[in-house]
Design a protein around this motif. Sequence first.
Motif, PDB file in Angstrom:
ATOM      1  N   LEU A 161      -0.463  -2.914  -6.290  1.00 56.70           N
ATOM      2  CA  LEU A 161      -1.722  -2.909  -5.553  1.00 56.70           C
ATOM      3  C   LEU A 161      -2.306  -1.495  -5.639  1.00 56.70           C
ATOM      4  CD1 LEU A 161      -3.721  -4.303  -3.543  1.00 56.70           C
ATOM      5  CD2 LEU A 161      -2.318  -3.340  -1.712  1.00 56.70           C
TER       6      LEU A 161
ATOM      7  N   ARG B 154      -8.104  -4.925   2.083  1.00 55.79           N
ATOM      8  CA  ARG B 154      -7.953  -5.907   1.008  1.00 55.79           C
ATOM      9  C   ARG B 154      -8.936  -7.065   1.193  1.00 55.79           C
ATOM     10  NH1 ARG B 154      -1.430  -6.636   0.753  1.00 55.79           N
ATOM     11  NH2 ARG B 154      -1.955  -7.978  -1.024  1.00 55.79           N
TER      12      ARG B 154
ATOM     13  N   HIS C 275      -4.239  -6.114   6.482  1.00 53.26           N
ATOM     14  CA  HIS C 275      -4.940  -6.446   5.237  1.00 53.26           C
ATOM     15  C   HIS C 275      -6.450  -6.197   5.324  1.00 53.26           C
ATOM     16  CE1 HIS C 275      -1.558  -9.506   3.994  1.00 53.26           C
ATOM     17  NE2 HIS C 275      -1.113  -8.267   4.143  1.00 53.26           N
TER      18      HIS C 275
ATOM     19  N   THR D  68       0.839  -1.201   0.000  1.00 57.10           N
ATOM     20  CA  THR D  68       0.000   0.000   0.000  1.00 57.10           C
ATOM     21  C   THR D  68       0.873   1.251   0.000  1.00 57.10           C
ATOM     22  OG1 THR D  68      -1.681  -1.190   1.266  1.00 57.10           O
ATOM     23  CG2 THR D  68      -1.849   1.208   1.204  1.00 57.10           C
TER      24      THR D  68
ATOM     25  N   ASP E 170      -4.156  -6.993  -6.341  1.00 53.90           N
ATOM     26  CA  ASP E 170      -4.001  -7.655  -5.043  1.00 53.90           C
ATOM     27  C   ASP E 170      -3.536  -9.086  -5.278  1.00 53.90           C
ATOM     28  OD1 ASP E 170      -4.138  -8.740  -2.526  1.00 53.90           O
ATOM     29  OD2 ASP E 170      -6.010  -7.742  -1.997  1.00 53.90           O
TER      30      ASP E 170
END
Length: 556
Positions: A530, A504, A501, A407, A520
């Motif tokens: 990502l 995600r 996460h 990220t 991802d």
Amino acid sequence: MSKNIFQRFQSDISGISLPEKFTFPFYYEPHQLSIIAATALQEYLETQTNFDHNFGLRENQEGLVIGKMFGVLVCKNSKGELGYLWAFSGKLANGNHHDYFVPTIFDMLQKDGFYKIEEETVNVINREIERLEQSKNYLKVMENVNQTNLQAASEIQLQKERIKSEKINRDEKRIIAEQTLDFESYKSVQKELSEASKQESILLKQMTKYWNFQKENAKNELDKLIAEITALKELRKQKSSALQQRLFDAYSFLNQSGERKSIGEIFNNNPPAGAGECTAPKLLHYAFENHLKPIAMAEFWWGKAPNSEIRKHKHFYPACKSKCEPILMTHMLQGLDMEANPFEENPAEGKEIIIVYEDDVLLVINKPAEFLSVPGKKIQDSVYQRIKDMYPNATGPLIVHRLDMSTSGLLLIAKDEETYVKLQSQFIKRTIKKRYVALLDGILKEKEGFIDLPLRVDLDDRPRQLVCYDHGKQAQTKWEVIEVKNNQTRVYFYPISGRTHQLRVHASHELGLKTPIVGDDLYGSKSNRLHLHAEQLIFTHPVTKEIVTIQEVAPF
């Protein structure tokens, strides 16, 4: 070697170059040959009638829904011919052997094999233990012990209460005798009352002795039966332990040098459940056993995902770490010319962190994607290390919060411990406002919403996370759609909690948005990066008490 297992490519592959090195199984892009082999397997699964297994893909199909990991291994035989192998994880349709698939390394279902024979011996002992524990005699003796103990306690308690009551009566008689009788008559009554008290005490002792004897007899009778059951349980333990050890020794894996190593040796006689039943060990073992040279490998998920996990139908996935990594990396892949382990490479190499705000006590940086927030097990280069090098006189933990390595976006950093504590307090109290922007691989039906799915780490496959209502930590996210374009949805995420996460998983999980973030590689499909960016931070300055708003537009 069965002709059904080593399959040759049906299409023309002459224009496809072979990979220079074998696939690193824990992080890879499937080679074109692996994709062709996987496509052939998927077409077979869609049309086959050789077995009946409920993958959760057809409505009203009977049987428990069990999705499966399947694997393909591209390999070359002794004649130099290219082909491929297929494998499935665990059992398929309650069996280990199916046409076109490599067999299990050790078949525990083989009827005349030692495992089934010894397992039945253990089961015979189990049935005998169950028979004894449920027999009328055993239950009768247990009931006798319980009833004897209850009756003993009741009778002795009644006698104790009678003694108390009689003592009160005797005391009243003494008072009356003292007030109404002459001295000699009073002495006679006193002697009589004392004797009565003595007899009551003697009776209590006799009753206690009697009931202790009765309880001991009842207990001894039960102990004889328990001793028989305990002996059988000890025998079962010995038989089970011996069977387990024999299984550990028999369950052995080959490598390309023809060397064998048992699962007991690899896991120090404590393997996780299902170790060796995954597709990668099965494929490689069969290849080495039949003198096939491994070229490339890939694994994909087929069917409906378990409720706790994120598995997408037909998506490729790496081998699991807890079960497969020790088997593959310490033995089966030894000597193979394999792709480099990307987890040992520094993802931050050549990247710079950009300071977007700074004053005397804190700073905010824009972290690039694929850049660790804090040092990892093997890689020191991180935001923490870079800031520590840039500000050698700074005190305190520095990193107030973290972003996943993949990220990008805003990261708040304290230059001293006092500032760190004050900023941390804002995170704990959830007064700091964070906004992320993400690009999702699909179109959402709703325009906004709230996700509440508790998360915990997947102990078998770190760092993947699971949705778990029993042991997971609360994870909550608000979201809203910004734009829909090219079959993708741009959204804002407002995480209320900050679990690993979280965004995600909440994006990809069936109980969340069911739409993974673009790029991802854990919960969706790989891309150039990502597409998740921490875009905005709003916090109270720990010194000036002013509201500070920092925003950095996403680079995608």
